[in-house]
Write an enzyme that holds these catalytic residues in place. Sequence first.
Site, short mmCIF file in Angstrom:
data_model
loop_
_atom_site.label_atom_id
_atom_site.label_comp_id
_atom_site.label_asym_id
_atom_site.label_seq_id
_atom_site.Cartn_x
_atom_site.Cartn_y
_atom_site.Cartn_z
N GLY A 229 0.72 -1.20 -0.08
CA GLY A 229 0.08 0.05 0.03
C GLY A 229 0.72 1.23 0.14
N ARG B 41 2.98 2.85 12.71
CA ARG B 41 3.45 2.90 11.28
C ARG B 41 3.15 4.17 10.71
NH1 ARG B 41 2.67 -2.70 7.81
NH2 ARG B 41 5.03 -2.95 7.61
N GLU C 55 -0.82 -6.36 -7.48
CA GLU C 55 0.32 -5.64 -7.56
C GLU C 55 1.51 -6.55 -7.73
OE1 GLU C 55 1.00 -2.30 -7.70
OE2 GLU C 55 2.65 -3.39 -8.26
N LEU D 1 4.65 -5.69 -7.80
CA LEU D 1 6.12 -5.17 -7.32
C LEU D 1 7.03 -6.04 -6.83
CD1 LEU D 1 6.27 -4.26 -4.30
CD2 LEU D 1 4.60 -2.29 -5.03
N LYS E 120 -2.40 -13.48 -10.29
CA LYS E 120 -1.08 -12.90 -9.51
C LYS E 120 -0.77 -14.18 -8.68
CE LYS E 120 1.18 -10.89 -6.73
NZ LYS E 120 1.42 -10.05 -5.80
N GLY F 168 17.36 -20.42 -1.18
CA GLY F 168 15.98 -20.54 -1.20
C GLY F 168 15.27 -19.33 -1.13
N PHE F 169 14.02 -19.25 -1.82
CA PHE F 169 13.08 -18.10 -1.90
C PHE F 169 12.57 -17.79 -0.61
CE2 PHE F 169 10.17 -21.36 -3.82
CZ PHE F 169 9.33 -21.29 -3.00
N GLY F 170 12.65 -16.57 -0.27
CA GLY F 170 11.65 -16.01 0.82
C GLY F 170 10.88 -14.84 0.46
N CYS G 88 5.35 -13.42 -0.22
CA CYS G 88 4.30 -13.94 -1.28
C CYS G 88 4.50 -15.28 -1.65
CB CYS G 88 4.50 -12.90 -2.52
SG CYS G 88 3.47 -11.39 -2.16
N PHE G 89 5.66 -15.57 -2.10
CA PHE G 89 5.86 -17.05 -2.88
C PHE G 89 5.50 -18.26 -2.04
CE2 PHE G 89 9.55 -15.68 -5.87
CZ PHE G 89 8.83 -14.99 -6.50
N ARG H 257 10.31 -11.28 5.99
CA ARG H 257 9.35 -12.34 6.09
C ARG H 257 9.66 -13.66 5.46
NH1 ARG H 257 4.21 -8.74 4.67
NH2 ARG H 257 5.72 -7.76 3.50
C1 UDX Z 1 7.86 -11.38 -5.41
C2 UDX Z 1 7.30 -11.21 -7.14
O1 UDX Z 1 8.74 -10.87 -7.99
C3 UDX Z 1 6.52 -10.13 -7.28
O2 UDX Z 1 6.03 -9.87 -8.50
C4 UDX Z 1 5.28 -10.27 -6.37
O3 UDX Z 1 4.62 -9.03 -6.32
C5 UDX Z 1 5.54 -10.21 -4.78
O4 UDX Z 1 6.52 -11.53 -4.72
P1 UDX Z 1 9.52 -10.42 -3.89
O5 UDX Z 1 9.20 -11.33 -3.00
O6 UDX Z 1 9.51 -9.01 -3.28
O7 UDX Z 1 8.51 -10.26 -5.08
O8 UDX Z 1 11.00 -10.56 -4.27
P2 UDX Z 1 11.61 -11.42 -5.70
O9 UDX Z 1 12.60 -10.49 -6.04
O10 UDX Z 1 10.70 -11.90 -6.58
O11 UDX Z 1 12.50 -12.34 -4.89
C6 UDX Z 1 11.64 -13.57 -4.03
C7 UDX Z 1 12.81 -14.60 -3.35
O12 UDX Z 1 13.30 -15.45 -4.55
C8 UDX Z 1 13.86 -13.93 -2.74
O13 UDX Z 1 14.18 -14.60 -1.70
C9 UDX Z 1 14.96 -13.77 -3.64
O14 UDX Z 1 16.29 -13.86 -3.15
C10 UDX Z 1 14.78 -15.17 -4.33
N1 UDX Z 1 15.35 -15.33 -5.55
C11 UDX Z 1 15.12 -14.35 -6.70
C12 UDX Z 1 16.58 -16.49 -5.95
O15 UDX Z 1 16.85 -17.13 -5.13
N2 UDX Z 1 16.88 -16.16 -7.23
C13 UDX Z 1 16.34 -15.46 -8.02
O16 UDX Z 1 16.94 -15.74 -9.47
C14 UDX Z 1 15.41 -14.52 -7.86
P1 ADP Z 2 1.85 -6.10 2.54
O1 ADP Z 2 3.10 -6.72 2.42
O2 ADP Z 2 0.61 -6.82 1.81
O3 ADP Z 2 1.81 -4.74 2.28
P2 ADP Z 2 1.63 -5.59 5.48
O4 ADP Z 2 1.72 -6.54 6.42
O5 ADP Z 2 3.21 -4.80 5.21
O6 ADP Z 2 1.35 -6.55 4.25
O7 ADP Z 2 0.73 -4.41 5.55
C1 ADP Z 2 -0.61 -4.64 5.71
C2 ADP Z 2 -1.12 -3.32 6.74
O8 ADP Z 2 -2.63 -3.53 6.54
C3 ADP Z 2 -0.71 -3.41 8.14
O9 ADP Z 2 0.00 -2.17 8.49
C4 ADP Z 2 -2.04 -3.38 8.98
O10 ADP Z 2 -1.85 -2.77 10.06
C5 ADP Z 2 -2.93 -2.93 7.95
N1 ADP Z 2 -4.51 -3.27 8.09
C6 ADP Z 2 -5.10 -4.84 8.19
N2 ADP Z 2 -6.10 -4.63 8.32
C7 ADP Z 2 -6.61 -3.28 8.63
C8 ADP Z 2 -7.71 -2.57 8.67
N3 ADP Z 2 -9.07 -3.19 8.70
N4 ADP Z 2 -7.85 -1.27 8.75
C9 ADP Z 2 -6.77 -0.67 8.63
N5 ADP Z 2 -5.44 -1.25 8.44
C10 ADP Z 2 -5.27 -2.41 8.28
#
Ligand code: UDX
Ligand code: ADP
Length: 484
Positions: free
Chosen positions: A20, A45, A174, A176, A229, A280-282, A285-286, A355
């Site tokens: 956001g 925050r 999203e 990103l 997504k 390994g990936f972290g 999302c994944f 995370r």
């Molecule tokens: C990912 C997606 O790329 C993005 O499109 C989605 O919106 C959210 O999830 P993110 O988790 O921020 O984004 O990072 P990303 O660059 O994708 O890397 C994810 C993990 O994979 C990391 O731990 C990274 O170190 C690992 N990675 C990535 C590898 O180990 N090797 C690679 O070649 C690329």
């Molecule tokens: P992301 O990586 O998807 O952006 P985050 O955990 O970083 O997730 O952020 C989600 C945010 O949404 C947190 O800061 C949390 O406090 C906020 N949130 C969750 N539920 C509500 C709600 N009902 N009203 C307002 N804020 C909220």
Amino acid sequence: MTQLRTEINKVCCIGAGYVGGPTMAVIADRCPDIQITVVDMNEKRIAAWNSENLEELPIYEPGLDEVVTRARGRNLNFSTDVEEAISTADMVFISVNTPTKRKGLGSGQASDLRWVEACARQVAQCAKGHTIVVEKSTLPVRTAEVIEVILQSAQQPKTDPKDVRSFVVLSNPEFLAEGTAIRDLECPDRVLIGGEDSDAIESLASIYKQWVPEERILRTNLWSSELSKLTANAFLAQRISSINAVAALCEVTGADVREVARAIGSDSRIGQKFLSSGPGFGGSCFKKDILNLVYLCNHFGLPEVAKYWQDVVTLNDWQQHRIAKLVVKKLFGTVSGKRIALLGFAFKADTNDTRESPSINVAKDLLEEGAQLAIYDPRVIEKQICVDLQRQSSTSPEAKSDSSKSTLKEEGAWWPTKDVREAISGADAVVILTEWREFKHLNWIEIESKMRQPAWVFDTRAVVDPIAVKSAGLKLWRVGDGVA
Ligand code: UDX
Ligand code: ADP
């Protein structure tokens, strides 16, 4: 033909997190005529987003401070007044956390939608007139249905017949990636808008059109957008598990995974990106998204498909534990009481996010084996490491008296350090877990002189110069390196 669309003057985004915050900052930057309020129930925050000191923004993201400086106070505001922001908005983005459920039905796989549901209820209660509700958070397929049902209950006029309210739900996931969020938002490969109401779709598209070329704005139905997504993340994660599987094979056969990656990546059908083997990936999302996909497949009676995706996560877990085991094995089968410098705690470079970071599992495994860990990360704060390792922090052993050493053991024997130099002092091994730029140019001769011999370097990201490390007299293991 001119397309119909509702004019968007005011936007509210619920959730000021990793998605956001940066997303709204870029929209505000590119659309100065739209007033954007990002709301969050987390007061700390919001205070951090409003901080004069840009170093205190809650998220570290290259370029974010400049975007925030340009837009904040002009047409970008951060607030805890959720109700007020919803009531005046033409469009409400839902950008809240959707972690994996920890208990109940679907525990360990399904997404916990309680925050999304709470948002839908808040919107149902506070919105006025016609409101377009946009799902930004990654959600399971058909979540829009749940949001629609909740909103419909508020759609009928209440006591005042003039208080007619209507809602449309869109999906606008999203894509990103952290660390490159601003670049990804400013120059996206595509923007995906899913929905059934063309007026609402064009209203949202008109925002992106301010800076994204029309051909990159894809319109789909709601369910395709939600599923795309999850699928994009599953494909990306699958690539990483594939290259990590090959890395393990390289190590035992004498091949080099970087050479293999280059060879296969030169095939234009495969491509060069996302082929770096590592610990390994972290990231948030994944794993979450694949587990969600697994849950959905099982739910819809497709156990074979579920298993296929589950194996991507299984291999990733294996890779993380494999690295910890390997460190123990190379250090004569025991790390008990040995000092290990763990460099990098963020799940990737250029973010302070931990995370699902591979560093957490590697650190926990090494602590379990009795190692003493000096942890250094340029962006992750000590408090976060404490939370992730679920142990109390301790100060450096040098700073402790003998009597406190037992406490140190109980606490898990790790401590944060302020730089690499402090971390490696007296260490038996260095384990590089995040590809921070500063780890690429370390002075290995100096490092060798401060470590206990024979000393090892475990480079899980292949960032060091192998010749420099080896010629400094250090033993080196690199991921996917058959000749190490
Ligand atoms: C990912 C997606 O790329 C993005 O499109 C989605 O919106 C959210 O999830 P993110 O988790 O921020 O984004 O990072 P990303 O660059 O994708 O890397 C994810 C993990 O994979 C990391 O731990 C990274 O170190 C690992 N990675 C990535 C590898 O180990 N090797 C690679 O070649 C690329
Ligand atoms: P992301 O990586 O998807 O952006 P985050 O955990 O970083 O997730 O952020 C989600 C945010 O949404 C947190 O800061 C949390 O406090 C906020 N949130 C969750 N539920 C509500 C709600 N009902 N009203 C307002 N804020 C909220």
